[in-house]
Design a protein around this motif. Structure first.
Motif: not given
Lengths: 285, 285
Positions: A93-94, A85-86, A70-75, A260-264
């Motif tokens: 993910t939602l 979301i398919i 999620s956050h990868t595409a949204l950023f 928890q995992y994602y950051n820049s």
């Protein structure tokens, strides 16, 4: 030898490996019109959802996958407002997508309503945002939805599906990607889970070729750990109408929500391609 | 259920998970003075070495670990000439270190000669550089070696050991790190395998504290996939006398040798720390 009533084991036969989780008990088993769903309580991974014998998610470690899908595409997108979301019936993910304040509308389209009903019961933390007024859940065929949709109507399509067998098979081909291309706005992109580079290089190469043939000029595969999936190392592939290798790094660094995992730094890191992957993708065009 | 004569299974009991590889047959079993060694032929991972029941390496995927334990440190150091490998009896790390033309002397110190003898037989590709005139193999106690060594005598110490139980236990504590600090030259550093952040956060925190208490002002944990180790996601921790978060990026990008996983982008990527890791390390000081 692992006692069958104490362990859930998923065998990945093509590469002769298996992953097992110690279980306390099976809590639920139900055949939907589409697939067989099972829920287990594990010793150390919380609850476990299994579909047709394959591990879908656990309470403990699903955050890697859901955040990276999620956050990868949204950023990457300059200003995403509409997301589909398919798949993604577990709603994890939602929940992550709805953390972005700029998002105005998220449509989750999973063919199997039972996935969501069981997730609401056993993974309530993933369904905590289902009542958000920006969210809409449809239980219909995502392939048909994309085929019938209005052109230029969505900024990001997230394909959060099972493996390319069974109901998800049609989500890994050129026709589907072509329909996605039509639906997407000018800065639009699709992100799709794309299995393990250790086990599924040919699938990744085929996916990328199909995405390119469908008209997407920009591709990027992202790498991240996912303990409970085959090889423990997973990926997502993004196909964009515009470049997808850079992202809104400052916005990601100042994100107004917890992960928890994602950051820049993790976003940037996920873009790095192993030597053997580079060679294989070059060799396969 | 996995038939015992068809699968090798390693149970990771503290986190209730298990990883299995399909085997054709067991080729060798031998008790050394230190540990029990087994060699299997697998269906899809080549040969498998097991020590005291724990997976050590397979032909197919050892490159992740060996490349990340060597090239990272060697491209951080401005001009490494002398390297000690403590453990590493399979010689895979040695082979990677010797790819660096500037390295003048590599000493491999594994307490158990049997590991190397079996590796020469079953993993000859890892031992291909053992006859390099820059390489020397000693089969003695690495902890004692470091304690007795001359001050300022080595640029990089690579601790390529088993888990912190059995013979390797003494390699994970402050006394050992203090002796390493003394042996290292001004730009010197130690790199040590540091288990999985999903399963062993406390160990990682303890290691980092011990390294700091031993005098190392600069720490960096690196993350990489390793399919056959618990959780499929592994790490190494570097403790340096100087900064270890940047590296000779141009030299890494123009490296005069082949790798399968490592490259300059992968090096940079391995430095990225997940959110939960950052929080845990801050909380533990």
């Amino acid at each position: 030898m692992l006692e069958k009533n104490q362990w859930f084991t998923e065998v990945y036969a093509p590469d002769g490996s298996a992953f097992s989780l110690k279980i306390k008990r099976k809590l639920h088993e139900e055949q939907s019109p589409f697939q067989l769903l099972e829920i287990y309580e594990t010793e150390h991974f919380g609850y476990l959802m299994v579909i047709d014998g394959y591990v879908m998610l656990t309470s403990r470690d699903n955050f890697f996958y859901h955040e990276m899908m999620s956050h990868t595409a949204l950023f990457i997108h300059p200003d995403p407002k509409t997301v589909w979301i398919i798949g993604g019936g577990d709603c994890g993910t939602l929940k992550e997508v709805l953390k972005h304040p700029g998002v105005e509308k998220v449509l989750q389209i999973d063919i199997d309503e039972l996935v969501t009903r069981l997730s609401e019961h056993y993974f309530p933390e993933l369904c905590a945002s289902n009542a958000d007024p920006r969210a809409e859940l449809k239980f219909i065929d995502g392939i048909q939805w994309v085929k019938d949709a209005t052109a230029d109507s969505v900024d990001i399509i997230i394909v959060d599906s099972t493996d390319p067998v069974g109901p998800a098979e049609g989500l890994f081909n050129e026709d589907f990607y072509r329909d996605c291309f039509t639906c997407l706005t000018d800065n639009g992109m699709i992100i799709q889970q794309s299995e393990s580079s250790l086990f599924h290089l040919q699938l990744q190469s085929d996916m990328r070729n199909a995405m390119q043939n469908a008209g997407f000029p920009h591709l990027q595969t992202l790498f991240f750990p996912q303990c409970v999936y085959p090889s423990g190392w997973w990926s997502a592939t993004i196909a964009g109408k515009q470049a997808v290798s850079s992202f809104r790094r400052n916005d990601a660094a100042k994100k107004p929500f917890e992960t928890q995992y994602y950051n820049s730094d993790i976003h940037q890191a996920s873009l790095a391609q192993p030597e053997f992957f580079n060679k294989a993708m070059q060799a396969n065009g």
